[in-house]
Design a protein around this motif. Sequence first.
Motif, PDB file in Angstrom:
ATOM      1  N   LEU A   1       0.819  -1.203   0.000  1.00  0.00           N
ATOM      2  CA  LEU A   1       0.000   0.000   0.000  1.00  0.00           C
ATOM      3  C   LEU A   1       0.857   1.259   0.000  1.00  0.00           C
ATOM      4  N   ALA A   2       2.153   1.112  -0.270  1.00  0.00           N
ATOM      5  CA  ALA A   2       3.074   2.245  -0.269  1.00  0.00           C
ATOM      6  C   ALA A   2       4.253   1.921  -1.174  1.00  0.00           C
ATOM      7  N   ARG A   3       4.974   2.959  -1.534  1.00  0.00           N
ATOM      8  CA  ARG A   3       6.228   2.745  -2.249  1.00  0.00           C
ATOM      9  C   ARG A   3       7.208   2.081  -1.306  1.00  0.00           C
ATOM     10  N   GLY A   4       8.149   1.393  -1.891  1.00  0.00           N
ATOM     11  CA  GLY A   4       9.163   0.735  -1.076  1.00  0.00           C
ATOM     12  C   GLY A   4       9.679  -0.485  -1.801  1.00  0.00           C
ATOM     13  N   PRO A   5      10.612  -1.159  -1.169  1.00  0.00           N
ATOM     14  CA  PRO A   5      11.201  -2.334  -1.813  1.00  0.00           C
ATOM     15  C   PRO A   5      10.171  -3.440  -2.012  1.00  0.00           C
TER      16      PRO A   5
ATOM     17  N   ARG B   1       0.272  -4.014  -5.875  1.00  0.00           N
ATOM     18  CA  ARG B   1       0.315  -2.690  -5.245  1.00  0.00           C
ATOM     19  C   ARG B   1      -1.015  -1.980  -5.423  1.00  0.00           C
ATOM     20  N   ILE B   2      -1.401  -1.276  -4.362  1.00  0.00           N
ATOM     21  CA  ILE B   2      -2.557  -0.383  -4.409  1.00  0.00           C
ATOM     22  C   ILE B   2      -2.007   1.025  -4.261  1.00  0.00           C
ATOM     23  N   ARG B   3      -2.423   1.929  -5.120  1.00  0.00           N
ATOM     24  CA  ARG B   3      -2.016   3.331  -4.977  1.00  0.00           C
ATOM     25  C   ARG B   3      -2.866   3.939  -3.865  1.00  0.00           C
ATOM     26  N   TRP B   4      -2.217   4.188  -2.717  1.00  0.00           N
ATOM     27  CA  TRP B   4      -2.926   4.603  -1.514  1.00  0.00           C
ATOM     28  C   TRP B   4      -2.054   5.599  -0.756  1.00  0.00           C
ATOM     29  N   PRO B   5      -2.287   6.909  -0.911  1.00  0.00           N
ATOM     30  CA  PRO B   5      -1.459   7.908  -0.234  1.00  0.00           C
ATOM     31  C   PRO B   5      -1.554   7.792   1.300  1.00  0.00           C
ATOM     32  N   ASP B   6      -0.430   8.094   1.951  1.00  0.00           N
ATOM     33  CA  ASP B   6      -0.356   8.034   3.404  1.00  0.00           C
ATOM     34  C   ASP B   6      -1.444   8.901   4.045  1.00  0.00           C
ATOM     35  N   PHE B   7      -2.134   8.364   5.024  1.00  0.00           N
ATOM     36  CA  PHE B   7      -3.221   8.997   5.772  1.00  0.00           C
ATOM     37  C   PHE B   7      -4.488   9.208   4.942  1.00  0.00           C
ATOM     38  N   TRP B   8      -4.555   8.716   3.733  1.00  0.00           N
ATOM     39  CA  TRP B   8      -5.713   8.942   2.876  1.00  0.00           C
ATOM     40  C   TRP B   8      -6.403   7.642   2.519  1.00  0.00           C
ATOM     41  N   LEU B   9      -6.953   7.608   1.323  1.00  0.00           N
ATOM     42  CA  LEU B   9      -7.724   6.461   0.848  1.00  0.00           C
ATOM     43  C   LEU B   9      -7.139   5.963  -0.464  1.00  0.00           C
TER      44      LEU B   9
ATOM     45  N   LEU C   1     -10.520  -2.741  -3.720  1.00  0.00           N
ATOM     46  CA  LEU C   1     -11.428  -3.800  -3.271  1.00  0.00           C
ATOM     47  C   LEU C   1     -11.107  -5.124  -3.956  1.00  0.00           C
ATOM     48  N   ASP C   2     -10.767  -5.074  -5.243  1.00  0.00           N
ATOM     49  CA  ASP C   2     -10.387  -6.288  -5.960  1.00  0.00           C
ATOM     50  C   ASP C   2      -9.117  -6.888  -5.354  1.00  0.00           C
ATOM     51  N   ALA C   3      -8.140  -6.037  -5.042  1.00  0.00           N
ATOM     52  CA  ALA C   3      -6.884  -6.514  -4.450  1.00  0.00           C
ATOM     53  C   ALA C   3      -7.123  -7.110  -3.060  1.00  0.00           C
TER      54      ALA C   3
ATOM     55  N   ALA D   1       1.231  -4.478   3.670  1.00  0.00           N
ATOM     56  CA  ALA D   1       2.274  -3.584   4.170  1.00  0.00           C
ATOM     57  C   ALA D   1       2.128  -2.184   3.601  1.00  0.00           C
ATOM     58  N   CYS D   2       2.376  -1.192   4.467  1.00  0.00           N
ATOM     59  CA  CYS D   2       2.473   0.215   4.057  1.00  0.00           C
ATOM     60  C   CYS D   2       3.732   0.786   4.702  1.00  0.00           C
ATOM     61  N   TYR D   3       3.955   2.080   4.549  1.00  0.00           N
ATOM     62  CA  TYR D   3       5.190   2.688   5.030  1.00  0.00           C
ATOM     63  C   TYR D   3       5.402   2.476   6.526  1.00  0.00           C
ATOM     64  N   GLY D   4       4.402   2.783   7.341  1.00  0.00           N
ATOM     65  CA  GLY D   4       4.545   2.631   8.788  1.00  0.00           C
ATOM     66  C   GLY D   4       3.955   1.344   9.333  1.00  0.00           C
ATOM     67  N   GLY D   5       3.139   0.664   8.530  1.00  0.00           N
ATOM     68  CA  GLY D   5       2.521  -0.578   8.962  1.00  0.00           C
ATOM     69  C   GLY D   5       1.353  -0.400   9.902  1.00  0.00           C
ATOM     70  N   VAL D   6       0.767   0.823   9.969  1.00  0.00           N
ATOM     71  CA  VAL D   6      -0.297   1.087  10.936  1.00  0.00           C
ATOM     72  C   VAL D   6      -1.591   1.551  10.262  1.00  0.00           C
TER      73      VAL D   6
END
Length: 139
Positions: A40-44, A52-60, A68-70, A87-92
């Motif tokens: 859910l975030a950029r990263g390795p 991957r789902i394009r999902w900005p931090d703190f947003w939707l 929903l498909d993913a 997984a996302c950047y902070g994992g929270v």
Amino acid sequence: MHPTPPWTDPAGLLTLPGGATVRGRRVAAPAAPADFALLLARGPEPAWPVRRIRWPDFWLPLDRADALDALREARRRAYAGQRVEVACYGGVGRTGTALAALAVLDGLDPGPAVAWVRAHYHPRAVETPWQRRWLRGVH
């Protein structure tokens, strides 16, 4: 076909209401192998299959239908016995929202799903009011 080996590290593991186990984590954290990653975030990228789902931090998620498909794919894989991680950047926040969405897909109502993921995964999971509202549209 060989059975999937069990998780080797209990960190971040969460058993969904219906019984499947998934792992939540920070995208950059070292991790024991999985069979599928929902990122859910950029990263390795890990060495295992990724979506991957394009999902900005703190947003939707930017594309609700794709998200929903993913999530449905991740849930199907988990119930098929695969080791699935989210997984996302902070994992929270995003990770917690996705895990709550999996709980909604398992039959919990959105409010109880947020409380459930906070109790079983991370107390700050699903960080924003709009993430909580987004869960109402998960089905």
